[in-house]
Motif scaffolding. Structure first.
Motif, mmCIF file in Angstrom:
data_model
loop_
_atom_site.group_PDB
_atom_site.id
_atom_site.type_symbol
_atom_site.label_atom_id
_atom_site.label_comp_id
_atom_site.label_asym_id
_atom_site.label_seq_id
_atom_site.Cartn_x
_atom_site.Cartn_y
_atom_site.Cartn_z
ATOM 1 N N THR A 62 16.342 68.996 -44.400
ATOM 2 C CA THR A 62 16.692 68.733 -45.799
ATOM 3 C C THR A 62 17.114 67.289 -45.996
ATOM 4 N N ARG A 63 17.951 66.778 -45.106
ATOM 5 C CA ARG A 63 18.397 65.386 -45.199
ATOM 6 C C ARG A 63 17.221 64.416 -45.060
ATOM 7 N N LEU A 64 16.332 64.714 -44.124
ATOM 8 C CA LEU A 64 15.161 63.848 -43.923
ATOM 9 C C LEU A 64 14.237 63.863 -45.134
ATOM 10 N N GLN A 65 14.027 65.040 -45.705
ATOM 11 C CA GLN A 65 13.127 65.184 -46.854
ATOM 12 C C GLN A 65 13.596 64.331 -48.025
ATOM 13 N N GLU A 66 14.915 64.247 -48.193
ATOM 14 C CA GLU A 66 15.487 63.509 -49.322
ATOM 15 C C GLU A 66 15.759 62.041 -48.980
ATOM 16 N N HIS A 67 15.599 61.675 -47.706
ATOM 17 C CA HIS A 67 15.988 60.333 -47.267
ATOM 18 C C HIS A 67 15.018 59.250 -47.732
ATOM 19 N N SER A 68 13.728 59.429 -47.468
ATOM 20 C CA SER A 68 12.739 58.387 -47.739
ATOM 21 C C SER A 68 11.336 58.979 -47.588
ATOM 22 N N PRO A 69 10.305 58.255 -48.035
ATOM 23 C CA PRO A 69 8.937 58.711 -47.795
ATOM 24 C C PRO A 69 8.628 58.921 -46.312
ATOM 25 N N LEU A 70 9.120 58.019 -45.457
ATOM 26 C CA LEU A 70 8.926 58.211 -44.019
ATOM 27 C C LEU A 70 9.581 59.505 -43.559
ATOM 28 N N GLY A 71 10.756 59.800 -44.089
ATOM 29 C CA GLY A 71 11.437 61.054 -43.760
ATOM 30 C C GLY A 71 10.588 62.261 -44.119
ATOM 31 N N GLN A 72 9.898 62.211 -45.250
ATOM 32 C CA GLN A 72 9.033 63.321 -45.662
ATOM 33 C C GLN A 72 7.883 63.514 -44.670
ATOM 34 N N ILE A 92 1.190 65.999 -40.304
ATOM 35 C CA ILE A 92 1.708 64.667 -40.627
ATOM 36 C C ILE A 92 0.716 63.905 -41.509
ATOM 37 N N GLU A 93 -0.563 64.013 -41.203
ATOM 38 C CA GLU A 93 -1.590 63.323 -42.000
ATOM 39 C C GLU A 93 -1.629 63.853 -43.426
ATOM 40 N N ALA A 189 5.160 57.968 -37.219
ATOM 41 C CA ALA A 189 4.885 59.396 -37.053
ATOM 42 C C ALA A 189 4.158 59.665 -35.733
ATOM 43 N N LEU A 190 3.251 58.772 -35.353
ATOM 44 C CA LEU A 190 2.545 58.917 -34.076
ATOM 45 C C LEU A 190 3.522 58.837 -32.896
ATOM 46 N N LEU A 192 6.603 59.786 -32.990
ATOM 47 C CA LEU A 192 7.307 61.071 -32.970
ATOM 48 C C LEU A 192 6.494 62.122 -32.221
ATOM 49 N N VAL A 193 5.202 62.208 -32.515
ATOM 50 C CA VAL A 193 4.335 63.186 -31.860
ATOM 51 C C VAL A 193 4.301 62.945 -30.357
ATOM 52 N N GLU A 194 4.137 61.702 -29.968
ATOM 53 C CA GLU A 194 4.016 61.372 -28.538
ATOM 54 C C GLU A 194 5.324 61.609 -27.786
ATOM 55 N N VAL A 195 6.453 61.306 -28.419
ATOM 56 C CA VAL A 195 7.752 61.539 -27.759
ATOM 57 C C VAL A 195 8.009 63.032 -27.617
ATOM 58 N N VAL A 196 7.759 63.787 -28.691
ATOM 59 C CA VAL A 196 8.007 65.237 -28.661
ATOM 60 C C VAL A 196 7.144 65.922 -27.582
#
Length: 202
Positions: A62-72, A92-93, A189-190, A192-196
């Motif tokens: 919820t916090r990320l969604q409201e934080h910024s476009p990158l957060g979304q 993500i795409e 975002a890429l 994030l995917v690679e780290v996860v």
């Protein structure tokens, strides 16, 4: 200024309206397309730190969604964190396309103003020319009507170009800015995917 508007005649009003809209869009986009507002550099490290500490939880999303476009965009990936790498990237795409559409908001209008302003100026010039040709009578030209027609023609042409130039400059600037922001969000975002999925540490 008011005397110039009066001399330019009624064709100047659509150009003035277009200039007001253009200034409003330029101000709004300058505020909205800041790097720190759209794609904060420190957001991904903080998200990964929280993910490693407590995993993915609703409050975080919820916090990320409201934080910024990158957060979304990151939220779309985190919601599919248990899925395969391909599904995570697809989500993500999809979110990225929605965000990119939002970043493009009002730019079509600004581009239209940049294209139409010279045409509106040309229309005013034609109206002025009609006034000039209408000033001729059997006994000679009416100097007042002739001067008024020249004023309409010249002022409208000048105002149309004056509105078009900054509108086009800012339109192209914002287009390049949106492309750069979208690219930056894709890279974040890429990561994030690679780290996860254990392919990199960050």
């Amino acid at each position: 200024m008011f005397s110039i508007i009066q001399a330019a005649g009624w064709p100047i009003w659509p150009i003035i309206l277009a200039s007001i809209v253009a200034v409003g869009i330029i101000g709004e986009r300058l505020w909205s397309l800041r790097m720190g507002k759209v794609s904060p550099r420190d957001l991904l490290p903080r998200v990964l730190q929280e993910y490693r500490r407590s995993g993915v939880h609703p409050d975080m999303l919820t916090r990320l969604q409201e934080h910024s476009p990158l957060g979304q965009v990151l939220v779309a990936g985190l919601r599919n964190i248990d899925s395969s790498r391909e599904i995570m990237k697809e989500s993500i795409e999809e979110a990225g396309r929605v965000v990119a559409h939002e970043l493009d908001r009002y730019l079509t209008t600004l581009g239209t103003i940049a294209s139409l302003s010279p045409l509106m100026g040309l229309f005013g010039t034609l109206i002025g020319m009609i006034e000039i040709f209408g000033s001729g009578t059997t006994t000679g030209s009416n100097p007042v009507q002739l001067a008024h027609g020249i004023s309409i023609a010249l002022y409208n042409a000048a105002f149309g170009i004056l509105v078009a130039i900054p509108s086009m400059i800012f339109y192209r600037h914002f287009r390049a800015k949106v492309d750069a922001l979208v690219l930056e969000m894709e890279l974040q975002a890429l990561k994030l995917v690679e780290v996860v999925h254990g392919e990199r540490r960050i």
